[in-house]
Write an enzyme that holds these catalytic residues in place. Structure first.
Site, PDB file in Angstrom:
ATOM      1  N   ASP A 314      10.366  -2.715   0.711  1.00 18.19           N
ATOM      2  CA  ASP A 314       8.877  -2.255   0.514  1.00 18.19           C
ATOM      3  C   ASP A 314       8.880  -0.668   0.757  1.00 18.19           C
ATOM      4  OD1 ASP A 314       6.186  -1.284   0.590  1.00 18.19           O
ATOM      5  OD2 ASP A 314       5.527  -2.979   1.830  1.00 18.19           O
ATOM      6  N   GLN A 317       5.490   3.115   1.973  1.00 20.63           N
ATOM      7  CA  GLN A 317       5.407   4.458   2.716  1.00 20.63           C
ATOM      8  C   GLN A 317       6.482   5.541   2.817  1.00 20.63           C
ATOM      9  OE1 GLN A 317       2.603   5.319   3.955  1.00 20.63           O
ATOM     10  NE2 GLN A 317       1.417   3.564   3.389  1.00 20.63           N
TER      11      GLN A 317
HETATM   12  N1  C6P Z   1      -1.243   0.580   2.550  1.00 21.77           N
HETATM   13  C1  C6P Z   1      -2.299   2.024   3.765  1.00 21.77           C
HETATM   14  O1  C6P Z   1      -3.445   2.834   4.287  1.00 21.77           O
HETATM   15  P1  C6P Z   1      -0.802  -0.821  -2.726  1.00 21.77           P
HETATM   16  O2  C6P Z   1      -2.133  -1.248  -1.842  1.00 21.77           O
HETATM   17  O3  C6P Z   1      -0.475  -2.044  -3.444  1.00 21.77           O
HETATM   18  O4  C6P Z   1      -0.607   0.501  -3.284  1.00 21.77           O
HETATM   19  O5  C6P Z   1       0.097  -1.064  -1.527  1.00 21.77           O
HETATM   20  C2  C6P Z   1       0.377  -2.072  -0.577  1.00 21.77           C
HETATM   21  C3  C6P Z   1       1.186  -1.544   0.567  1.00 21.77           C
HETATM   22  C4  C6P Z   1       2.365  -2.179   0.815  1.00 21.77           C
HETATM   23  N2  C6P Z   1       3.126  -1.845   1.874  1.00 21.77           N
HETATM   24  C5  C6P Z   1       3.016  -0.841   2.359  1.00 21.77           C
HETATM   25  C6  C6P Z   1       3.843  -0.535   3.648  1.00 21.77           C
HETATM   26  C7  C6P Z   1       1.954  -0.148   2.614  1.00 21.77           C
HETATM   27  O6  C6P Z   1       1.504   0.791   3.535  1.00 21.77           O
HETATM   28  C8  C6P Z   1       0.963  -0.787   1.640  1.00 21.77           C
HETATM   29  C9  C6P Z   1      -0.359   0.193   1.460  1.00 21.77           C
HETATM   30  C10 C6P Z   1      -1.875   1.682   2.476  1.00 21.77           C
HETATM   31  O7  C6P Z   1      -1.572   1.922   4.765  1.00 21.77           O
HETATM   32  C11 C6P Z   1      -3.308   0.783   1.837  1.00 21.77           C
HETATM   33  S1  C6P Z   1      -3.704  -0.752   2.846  1.00 21.77           S
END
Ligand code: C6P
Length: 524
Positions: A314, A317
């Protein structure tokens, strides 16, 4: 003038940070690069406030869109997409790179830039940052939730809708050719950004969440069986927990969770012990969104592969902070969201190894993903089209390509180095705030400073900071298990990007000191 603020009395006229302090701090907490070593051409001109800045007129995003000749000619449109036997060329978009000053024929080096790194000039590329919120200059420290967009991206979208907009892969007219070239050109930019072997290994999706669900619902449903095991870590975002829980419930498989230590670091020995002959998959983050921990990615992938498991990384970040070279890392999938890396929302990508994508059935059916349909039978396209049913987010994919060009001009290693220094600076600045406890103190961190402030609820702190024009996230960050590991339901989470400066950190620190001293409570 307040006497309670040891940093400076007016948070919006921050003085320059002490150079000696920076120099001593910069040697601490070094993030060892989770990417293969490359040519040592790194150059950083130092932290803001310590130097005078060079002429910025040549920096990305400075050139105005008005310099683009109207109605760009599009010679050589091949309409290759009308013939399914012809492979898509590895096309550059025809957009001349107005805001980045790029030669459209040139392949930008996504690692290093000859330009000195200048966060103040970079900041000027992001028009949204030039505004006041509650009467104070906006300080955007909510980058882990989403990043802001440079002119290079905004202008590219504007150009797309003014000159190129069409559905793709479908029609024999000029605009279809332009938009198809722009879309497939963006796929090639993602390939280059991740150092994938071929653009066919890149599938466009809405974002990380959709990417992980795609893998769970297509590969997972085909290959995970009863009593199989999936390994994740305590650090995961809900998007990397829930799809696996759902799959395990459906298949009768087991989810196993690798623990972290009190600093928020994955305990490698415990992680390795979770693998058995039934482990089919390991799924984990390169960087934790709640704590900022950089996981020992390469080692964790090697361990999983040693035990015969596939690995999903993933990258939500990590993409704006660190290089992710998928061939070097050897992950089986890499997933990220465009909006975390200066691109629009609603677009992201899944990288998959070709042999994995080829052996995976589609997850959605419809147009664009088929080679032939009769009422008896459908023959699917190969990847990536097989996983892109229906009309995709064409314009925002093109915007993602522009964002990656922009980042490539700056150089991701330059960003890593600068943000590391800023994180070290911020860690020390926040440590002077009485009652502030940092959550997540891993040796290798990127971008995130989660904390709680004694005597205050996290949403109180978030609201009070908002009164000062400072945007942070306060809450559980969609990562409840890891916060509960530290006995918490929520934290305050400032998170950094390449346009943040030491002054931003000083303003944040001063605001926290005022909150702590009772002077900053008017927002509650
Ligand atoms: N974290 C945060 O404020 P999306 O929403 O699909 O673009 O990403 C999801 C997601 C998946 N893995 C990690 C490690 C993430 O940090 C995130 C999204 C944001 O931390 C929104 S909750």
């Amino acid at each position: 003038m307040s006497t309670t603020n040891p940093i400076h009395s007016d948070p919006h006229s921050a003085s320059a940070p002490d150079p000696a302090l920076i120099a001593s701090l910069a040697n601490e907490l070094f993030v060892s690069p989770p990417y293969p070593p490359t040519a040592d051409s790194f150059s950083i001109s130092g932290l803001p406030g310590l130097q005078s800045y060079p002429d910025t007129s040549s920096l990305p995003g400075i050139a105005a869109l008005g310099e683009i000749p109207a109605g760009i000619p599009t010679p050589g449109s091949s309409f290759y997409f009308l013939d399914s036997n012809q492979a898509a060329p590895q096309a550059e978009t025809r957009f001349p790179g107005a805001s980045s000053g790029l030669d459209p024929e040139r392949t930008p080096d996504l690692g290093f830039s000859a330009r000195p790194f200048d966060p103040r000039a970079i900041r000027r590329d992001f028009p949204i940052l030039d505004q006041k919120v509650n009467g104070k200059p906006l300080i955007w420290l909510d980058n882990a939730a989403t990043t802001q967009k440079p002119n290079a991206v905004i202008d590219r979208l504007d150009y797309f809708y003014k000159h190129e907009n069409s559905n793709i892969h479908r029609a024999a007219h000029e605009l279809a050719a332009r938009s198809t070239d722009a879309y497939e050109g963006a796929r090639e930019k993602v390939r280059r950004f991740l150092n994938a072997g071929s653009a066919e290994e890149i599938v466009f999706v809405r974002g990380t969440t959709e990417g992980i669900n795609l893998i769970a619902q297509s590969w997972g449903r085909r290959y995970i069986e009863k009593d199989d095991e999936i390994v994740i870590t305590w650090l995961e975002h809900h998007a990397n927990i829930v799809p696996w829980q759902q799959l395990c419930a459906e298949k009768g498989a087991k989810l196993r969770v690798a623990p972290v230590d009190d600093d928020g670091q994955v305990i490698l020995e415990a992680y390795e012990k979770l693998f058995t002959s039934r482990t089919k998959l390991a799924a984990f983050s390169q960087v934790s969104n709640a704590l900022g921990t950089v996981t020992p990615t390469k080692e964790m992938i090697e361990i999983a592969h040693r035990h015969g498991a596939r690995v999903l990384l993933d990258g939500a970040q990590s993409v704006s902070h660190l290089r992710a070279d998928v061939q070097w890392l050897d992950c089986d999938w890499f997933v990220f969201s465009g909006h975390k890396v200066f691109a629009p929302t609603g677009i992201g990508a899944v990288y998959g190894k070709p042999e994995v994508l080829d052996a995976t059935p589609p997850w959605q059916g419809g147009g664009n993903m088929i080679a032939d349909v009769t009422f008896e039978k459908t023959i699917y396209q190969p990847a990536p089209a097989r996983f892109e049913a229906g009309t995709g987010n064409i314009a925002d994919a093109v915007g993602l390509g522009a964002a990656l060009d922009y980042l490539g001009e700056i150089g991701i290693e330059n960003v890593t180095r600068y943000e590391h220094e800023l994180l070290v600076y911020a860690t020390h600045r926040l440590s002077i705030v009485p009652g502030l406890r940092l959550i997540g103190t891993a040796k290798e961190k990127a971008g995130v400073l989660s904390f709680v402030l004694e005597g205050f609820r996290t949403e109180e702190v978030g609201k009070a900071l908002n009164q000062e024009g400072i945007a942070v996230r306060a809450g559980h960050h969609c990562a409840q298990p890891i916060l509960r590991r530290f006995g918490l339901e929520s934290t305050v989470r400032p998170s950094l990007a390449l346009y943040n400066t030491c002054e931003d950190i000083d303003i944040l620190t001063a605001a926290l000191l005022r909150i702590q001293s009772g002077q900053g409570r008017r927002g509650f």
